[in-house]
Write a protein that holds these residues in place. Structure first.
Motif, PDB file in Angstrom:
ATOM      1  N   GLU A 104     -17.325  36.821  19.329  1.00 53.01           N
ATOM      2  CA  GLU A 104     -16.406  37.305  20.358  1.00 53.01           C
ATOM      3  C   GLU A 104     -15.477  36.184  20.822  1.00 53.01           C
ATOM      4  N   LEU A 105     -16.036  34.984  20.954  1.00 51.65           N
ATOM      5  CA  LEU A 105     -15.200  33.842  21.332  1.00 51.65           C
ATOM      6  C   LEU A 105     -14.128  33.590  20.288  1.00 51.65           C
ATOM      7  N   ALA A 106     -14.483  33.745  19.012  1.00 48.17           N
ATOM      8  CA  ALA A 106     -13.507  33.549  17.941  1.00 48.17           C
ATOM      9  C   ALA A 106     -12.346  34.527  18.078  1.00 48.17           C
ATOM     10  N   VAL A 107     -12.660  35.785  18.346  1.00 45.52           N
ATOM     11  CA  VAL A 107     -11.613  36.805  18.492  1.00 45.52           C
ATOM     12  C   VAL A 107     -10.738  36.501  19.713  1.00 45.52           C
ATOM     13  N   ASN A 164      -6.634  35.448  20.026  1.00 47.00           N
ATOM     14  CA  ASN A 164      -5.687  36.164  20.876  1.00 47.00           C
ATOM     15  C   ASN A 164      -5.187  35.346  22.056  1.00 47.00           C
ATOM     16  N   SER A 165      -5.547  34.061  22.106  1.00 47.46           N
ATOM     17  CA  SER A 165      -5.039  33.175  23.158  1.00 47.46           C
ATOM     18  C   SER A 165      -3.986  32.212  22.630  1.00 47.46           C
ATOM     19  N   ARG A 166      -3.620  32.352  21.362  1.00 46.25           N
ATOM     20  CA  ARG A 166      -2.714  31.374  20.769  1.00 46.25           C
ATOM     21  C   ARG A 166      -1.356  31.343  21.452  1.00 46.25           C
ATOM     22  N   ALA A 167      -0.876  32.493  21.930  1.00 44.38           N
ATOM     23  CA  ALA A 167       0.425  32.507  22.603  1.00 44.38           C
ATOM     24  C   ALA A 167       0.398  31.614  23.842  1.00 44.38           C
ATOM     25  N   ALA A 168      -0.716  31.653  24.576  1.00 44.93           N
ATOM     26  CA  ALA A 168      -0.841  30.823  25.775  1.00 44.93           C
ATOM     27  C   ALA A 168      -1.034  29.355  25.428  1.00 44.93           C
ATOM     28  N   ASP A 169      -1.586  29.081  24.249  1.00 46.12           N
ATOM     29  CA  ASP A 169      -1.877  27.704  23.843  1.00 46.12           C
ATOM     30  C   ASP A 169      -0.819  27.139  22.888  1.00 46.12           C
ATOM     31  N   ARG A 170       0.323  27.755  22.826  1.00 44.03           N
ATOM     32  CA  ARG A 170       1.315  27.400  21.822  1.00 44.03           C
ATOM     33  C   ARG A 170       1.833  25.974  21.970  1.00 44.03           C
ATOM     34  N   ARG A 171       1.630  25.374  23.149  1.00 44.86           N
ATOM     35  CA  ARG A 171       2.141  24.007  23.334  1.00 44.86           C
ATOM     36  C   ARG A 171       1.498  23.023  22.366  1.00 44.86           C
ATOM     37  N   ARG A 172       0.346  23.397  21.786  1.00 46.72           N
ATOM     38  CA  ARG A 172      -0.312  22.518  20.821  1.00 46.72           C
ATOM     39  C   ARG A 172      -0.526  23.280  19.528  1.00 46.72           C
ATOM     40  N   ALA A 173       0.268  22.956  18.513  1.00 47.68           N
ATOM     41  CA  ALA A 173       0.123  23.613  17.218  1.00 47.68           C
ATOM     42  C   ALA A 173      -1.159  23.152  16.543  1.00 47.68           C
ATOM     43  N   THR A 221      -1.366  28.398  13.577  1.00 45.88           N
ATOM     44  CA  THR A 221      -2.076  29.668  13.566  1.00 45.88           C
ATOM     45  C   THR A 221      -1.315  30.689  14.407  1.00 45.88           C
ATOM     46  N   PRO A 222      -0.866  31.792  13.804  1.00 48.28           N
ATOM     47  CA  PRO A 222      -0.127  32.797  14.588  1.00 48.28           C
ATOM     48  C   PRO A 222      -1.024  33.460  15.629  1.00 48.28           C
ATOM     49  N   ASP A 223      -0.401  34.007  16.663  1.00 41.07           N
ATOM     50  CA  ASP A 223      -1.154  34.718  17.684  1.00 41.07           C
ATOM     51  C   ASP A 223      -1.860  35.917  17.063  1.00 41.07           C
ATOM     52  N   GLY A 224      -3.103  36.145  17.474  1.00 38.90           N
ATOM     53  CA  GLY A 224      -3.883  37.254  16.944  1.00 38.90           C
ATOM     54  C   GLY A 224      -4.447  37.000  15.567  1.00 38.90           C
ATOM     55  N   SER A 225      -4.442  35.735  15.136  1.00 39.77           N
ATOM     56  CA  SER A 225      -4.855  35.413  13.763  1.00 39.77           C
ATOM     57  C   SER A 225      -5.828  34.244  13.747  1.00 39.77           C
ATOM     58  N   LEU A 226      -6.552  34.153  12.656  1.00 45.45           N
ATOM     59  CA  LEU A 226      -7.348  32.984  12.310  1.00 45.45           C
ATOM     60  C   LEU A 226      -7.268  32.797  10.806  1.00 45.45           C
ATOM     61  N   PHE A 227      -7.183  31.560  10.370  1.00 43.91           N
ATOM     62  CA  PHE A 227      -7.430  31.279   8.965  1.00 43.91           C
ATOM     63  C   PHE A 227      -8.948  31.349   8.766  1.00 43.91           C
ATOM     64  N   VAL A 228      -9.384  31.735   7.592  1.00 43.71           N
ATOM     65  CA  VAL A 228     -10.823  31.907   7.394  1.00 43.71           C
ATOM     66  C   VAL A 228     -11.259  31.356   6.048  1.00 43.71           C
ATOM     67  N   GLN A 229     -12.325  30.564   6.076  1.00 42.17           N
ATOM     68  CA  GLN A 229     -13.032  30.143   4.869  1.00 42.17           C
ATOM     69  C   GLN A 229     -14.307  30.979   4.829  1.00 42.17           C
ATOM     70  N   SER A 266     -14.185  27.482  27.714  1.00 31.08           N
ATOM     71  CA  SER A 266     -14.713  26.225  27.187  1.00 31.08           C
ATOM     72  C   SER A 266     -14.294  26.025  25.737  1.00 31.08           C
ATOM     73  N   LEU A 267     -14.250  27.097  24.950  1.00 33.30           N
ATOM     74  CA  LEU A 267     -13.819  26.975  23.560  1.00 33.30           C
ATOM     75  C   LEU A 267     -12.351  26.567  23.481  1.00 33.30           C
ATOM     76  N   ARG A 268     -11.528  27.146  24.317  1.00 30.88           N
ATOM     77  CA  ARG A 268     -10.112  26.750  24.318  1.00 30.88           C
ATOM     78  C   ARG A 268      -9.970  25.282  24.715  1.00 30.88           C
ATOM     79  N   ALA A 269     -10.784  24.841  25.682  1.00 30.08           N
ATOM     80  CA  ALA A 269     -10.737  23.432  26.084  1.00 30.08           C
ATOM     81  C   ALA A 269     -11.221  22.529  24.956  1.00 30.08           C
ATOM     82  N   ALA A 270     -12.266  22.960  24.241  1.00 26.89           N
ATOM     83  CA  ALA A 270     -12.776  22.173  23.117  1.00 26.89           C
ATOM     84  C   ALA A 270     -11.729  22.062  22.015  1.00 26.89           C
ATOM     85  N   LEU A 271     -11.021  23.168  21.750  1.00 27.60           N
ATOM     86  CA  LEU A 271      -9.960  23.129  20.743  1.00 27.60           C
ATOM     87  C   LEU A 271      -8.834  22.197  21.184  1.00 27.60           C
ATOM     88  N   ALA A 272      -8.417  22.315  22.440  1.00 30.20           N
ATOM     89  CA  ALA A 272      -7.332  21.461  22.936  1.00 30.20           C
ATOM     90  C   ALA A 272      -7.714  19.988  22.846  1.00 30.20           C
TER      91      ALA A 272
END
Length: 333
Positions: free
Chosen positions: A18-21, A25-34, A71-79, A316-322
């Protein structure tokens, strides 16, 4: 530079999917960091989770040979990795424990081989992995073994507060024996080097907690400060390190003292982390120091009690990514 970040959602029956999803969907808000966010997970698990949450999710096959792309909004690359059995939210399954370990080991290899610039981990369940017959004491130990690191240091950060630990998951009765001069010196040197090299703090200032109440009260409440901690700090000060303490934790964790420090070293888990989590729960970040690659993580567990209920907060996940992206950018300078 667009950092390429490996992301392991963790226990498939917990809130990690769920956190991954929500992260996607938070990429638009986090766009300041590609960043190129590459989830190492089962695509069907992620897609089914998105459907249940009624949120969009576009899974883009990861090509390690292509240039990193934001990473586009609403997307994830996946291995892709495949679960042994379909995951049921809130219900642990020993059959899927090897899946979790596979994603972690692959992510570590990718970082060591420089396919990824950093690693962000979601929460795992240690108990179910051990029940599956896989000896596992935690992310940190697995990554240290994979990297051949003699010692690593756990540090949590929230806003400007950074708290590192001299010991981690030990019973209180074992902490005193574990506080040796050798361990303290290794931990402090790793913390100092990481603050300088990873966080680009020129002359790090480290506040060091005593072990005992009142930092031993001159030996009346314990001698660890006199016999071990103070001599170790003096040796390191002679090498040019800026160290404050040992001070009682209830003194060091006050605004005037914290203003003098870039990080605090606590002697044991529940000496330092309650303060950190009170200040920043929900957006705190767990950072592993001493690895040859960047690793950050969420500050919470699998939350099996709310898995599948669409209630998980990905702060917390968004903070960890940032934090991972920032450290990767600093490393590239």
């Amino acid at each position: 530079m667009i950092p390429r970040i490996a992301f392991t959602p963790g226990e498939p029956a917990g809130i990690g999917p769920e956190l991954a999803v929500r992260l996607a969907n938070s990429r638009a808000a986090d766009r300041r960091r590609a960043a190129q966010i590459v989830a190492l997970s089962d695509p069907d698990l992620l897609a089914d989770t998105a459907d249940r949450m009624n949120l969009p999710l576009n899974l883009i096959p990861f090509d390690p040979h292509a240039p990193a792309a934001d990473t586009p909004d609403g997307s994830l690359f996946v291995q892709p990795f495949r679960l042994a059995e379909t995951a049921v939210p809130g219900r642990l399954n020993v059959a899927n424990a090897p899946f979790v370990i596979d994603t972690l080991q692959s992510a570590a290899r990718g970082c060591l081989q420089r396919r990824f610039d950093a690693l962000v981990t979601g929460p795992v369940h240690k108990g179910i992995i051990n029940e599956a017959g896989v000896p596992f004491s935690g992310h940190t130990e697995l990554f240290a073994e994979a990297a051949g690191a003699e010692r690593v240091v756990m540090m949590l950060a929230a806003d400007e507060l950074r708290v590192a630990l001299a010991t981690t998951h030990l019973p209180l009765k074992d902490v005193s024996a574990a506080i040796t001069g050798e361990r303290l010196q290794q931990v402090i040197l790793i913390l100092h080097q990481s603050l300088r090299d990873q966080f680009r703090i020129g002359a790090p200032r480290i506040g060091v907690c005593g072990l005992n109440p009142h930092a031993g009260e001159g030996g009346h409440l314990g001698r660890e400060e006199i016999d071990v901690i103070e001599p170790t700090l003096d040796r390191l000060r002679a090498q040019g390190l800026h160290l404050l303490g040992p001070l009682p934790a209830d003194t060091l964790f006050t605004p005037p003292q914290l203003a003098r420090c870039d990080a605090v070293l606590a002697m044991y888990h529940d000496q330092g982390l309650p303060v950190l989590k009170f200040k920043g729960f929900g957006h705190a970040v767990n950072i592993t120091l001493g690895l040859p690659f960047i690793r950050t993580s969420v500050d919470h567990g699998t939350a099996l009690n709310i898995a599948g209920r669409n209630e998980a907060d990905c702060g917390s996940l968004r903070a960890a990514l940032a934090q991972a992206v920032q450290l990767a950018e600093l490393r590239a300078l």
